[in-house]
Design an enzyme around this catalytic site. Structure first.
Site, PDB file in Angstrom:
ATOM      1  N   TYR A  49      19.593   3.840  18.663  1.00  0.00           N
ATOM      2  CA  TYR A  49      20.090   5.240  18.494  1.00  0.00           C
ATOM      3  C   TYR A  49      19.503   6.059  18.376  1.00  0.00           C
ATOM      4  CZ  TYR A  49      23.636   9.122  18.028  1.00  0.00           C
ATOM      5  OH  TYR A  49      24.030  10.205  18.325  1.00  0.00           O
ATOM      6  N   LYS A  83      20.170  11.430   6.876  1.00  0.00           N
ATOM      7  CA  LYS A  83      21.182  10.933   6.145  1.00  0.00           C
ATOM      8  C   LYS A  83      20.858  10.842   4.883  1.00  0.00           C
ATOM      9  CE  LYS A  83      23.347   8.852  10.289  1.00  0.00           C
ATOM     10  NZ  LYS A  83      22.689   7.850  11.111  1.00  0.00           N
ATOM     11  N   ASP A 112      11.710   5.959  13.694  1.00  0.00           N
ATOM     12  CA  ASP A 112      12.924   7.021  13.523  1.00  0.00           C
ATOM     13  C   ASP A 112      13.221   6.311  12.306  1.00  0.00           C
ATOM     14  OD1 ASP A 112      15.629   7.759  13.317  1.00  0.00           O
ATOM     15  OD2 ASP A 112      16.718   7.731  15.450  1.00  0.00           O
TER      16      ASP A 112
END
Ligand SMILES: *Cc1c(COP(=O)(O)O)cnc(C)c1O
Length: 444
Positions: free
Chosen positions: A157, A280, A252
């Site tokens: 994702y 995050k 990522d």
């Protein structure tokens, strides 16, 4: 009251809160997984718990129930909920203004820290979400190479931007099919898919179309199909294959960055990407993300270069202060040692509890990222992950919830621990799991 009534009544306020939320927001939530839909099949009628507050390893709901939290806002809260150092840093900002649309020193301080500790990142640009970070890094890769195609892994994702919202194709490489209405095929035609941990598939697609490919974007540790670490020398060979075809490698690290190591997964595995996406943890729980990398590439970003990317709230002082305070704790304390020890004992305890109950699970772990699959077989990619017994996860999830342990409401999420998940909290979790596994065993 019997057991059923206890369960119903203890979530009464959450039930009301969610009924109201559903009237005014799609599904009552602002991000789909929060709606508890994929764990609805565990036997009880459950509603998402509406949270009131959090402290350390715990969250409290509007009914007054307390839970040990393994969601941690899906990763950012590596120091647990509301750590004093981060609140203090934010309080200072809150007295002196929190967004200006003009440079502030705190953004340079965070940029300095990030470029100091992340080995492949020379220059960094802050944005507001992981989605934005990856979307921008891809634009930069396309600008720098003059190529249009992007390769991603099935089940990885990278946020919800159009070109990356591409579903799994089974078997070998397939042309990207949009996984949502509203994404034109004209866009996803430039997205190619390979399975994670599959060098043969990557080699094949690069041999065939390598000269049209701008970048390979990958989570160095896949964290959005459960936690699936890279096998053996996967990342090293990925680096070699990309170099051979002039394809940029984008890690990522929105989930893995500052989570598995202060230098991110690239430091842990010793493989350097050309561009890195972070999110995050970097914002300590505030909306903040970043992309960065090699100087020659990052100087192509406006206003140093022609690749346009901007943001009204990018680098806003509140998020910068929260991120800086969080990363300083990670840098200046033995946080990663603590996380390693505590999460290792969680893994060990979970395996033992499952085996005592006769339930077969496959666990994975890198530092404070933990994965538990209801599977007899190892999980190396999306196909393996989706072959797991998700119905058993739903039962497990519900039993844990009722016992005061908050897991992610999906079998395909990584579990996170914080520095506040101490021995007593881990032991409480393992005791609850012993009961939950028995429930799973009894149901099948
Ligand atoms: C969470 C995540 C994203 C998306 O970040 P948002 O802040 O939710 O937009 C992108 N990539 C990875 C690997 C993630 O885990």
């Amino acid at each position: 009251m019997n057991e059923e009534q206890v369960k119903v009544d203890r979530y009464a306020k959450s039930r009301d809160a969610f009924a109201w939320a559903k009237e005014v927001m799609p599904g009552g939530v602002n991000s789909p997984v929060r709606a508890f839909k994929s764990v609805a099949g565990g036997g009880d009628e459950i509603v998402p718990v509406t949270v009131k507050s959090g402290k350390g390893a715990m969250v409290m709901d509007v009914d007054g129930n307390e839970y040990v939290d393994y969601v941690l806002s899906y990763g950012p809260l590596i120091l647990g909920h509301a750590p004093e150092v981060v609140s203090a840093a934010m309080s200072k900002v809150m007295r002196s203004g929190w967004t200006f649309g003009m440079p502030t020193e705190v953004e340079t301080q965070l940029a300095q820290l990030v470029t100091d500790v992340v080995p492949s990142v020379d220059v960094v640009r802050f944005v507001n979400s992981g989605t934005e970070a990856v979307m921008s890094a891809i634009r930069l890769a396309r600008a720098a190479t003059g190529r249009a195609k992007v390769i991603k892994c099935t089940g990885c994702y990278h946020g919800h931007s159009d070109s990356l919202l591409v579903q799994a194709g089974s078997g070998a490489t397939t042309l990207g099919v949009p996984s949502s209405p509203g994404v034109p095929e004209a866009i996803t035609q430039n997205t190619l898919l390979v399975p994670f941990n599959d060098l043969v598939a990557l080699d094949a697609v690069l041999k065939e179309q390598g000269d049209e490919v701008a970048c390979f974007v990958v989570e160095p540790i896949a964290g959005n199909m459960g936690c699936v670490p890279p096998q053996d020398d996967y990342l090293e060979v990925v680096r070699e294959l990309c170099d051979r075809h002039g394809v940029l490698l984008i890690f990522d690290e929105v989930m893995t960055g500052f989570r598995v190591d202060l230098g991110c997964a690239q430091k842990l595995y010793g493989v350097m990407p050309d561009l890195t996406c972070m999110g995050k943890v970097i914002g300590g729980g505030l909306p903040c993300a970043a992309y960065g990398g090699r100087e020659d590439l990052m100087r192509q970003v406006a206003p140093d270069g022609p690749m346009y990317q901007a943001g009204t709230l990018s680098g806003n002082p509140l998020a910068m202060a929260a991120g800086l305070a969080t990363l300083e704790v990670l840098r200046d304390t033995d946080a990663y040692g603590v996380l390693e020890t505590q999460t290792a004992s969680l893994e060990l305890g979970m395996k033992q509890a499952a085996s005592d109950a006769g339930v077969s699970v496959y666990t994975t772990r890198v530092g404070s990222m933990f994965g538990m699959f209801f599977s007899d077989k190892p999980v190396y990619n999306y196909e393996d992950a989706t072959a797991c017994r998700v119905d058993e996860y739903a039962i497990f999830f519900q039993s844990m919830l009722h016992q005061g342990v908050m897991l992610a409401p999906s079998a395909y999420e990584t579990w996170f621990t914080s520095t506040q998940h101490d021995e007593s909290v881990i032991n409480m979790t393992i005791d609850a799991a012993a009961v939950a596994f028995k429930k799973v065993a009894g149901a099948v």
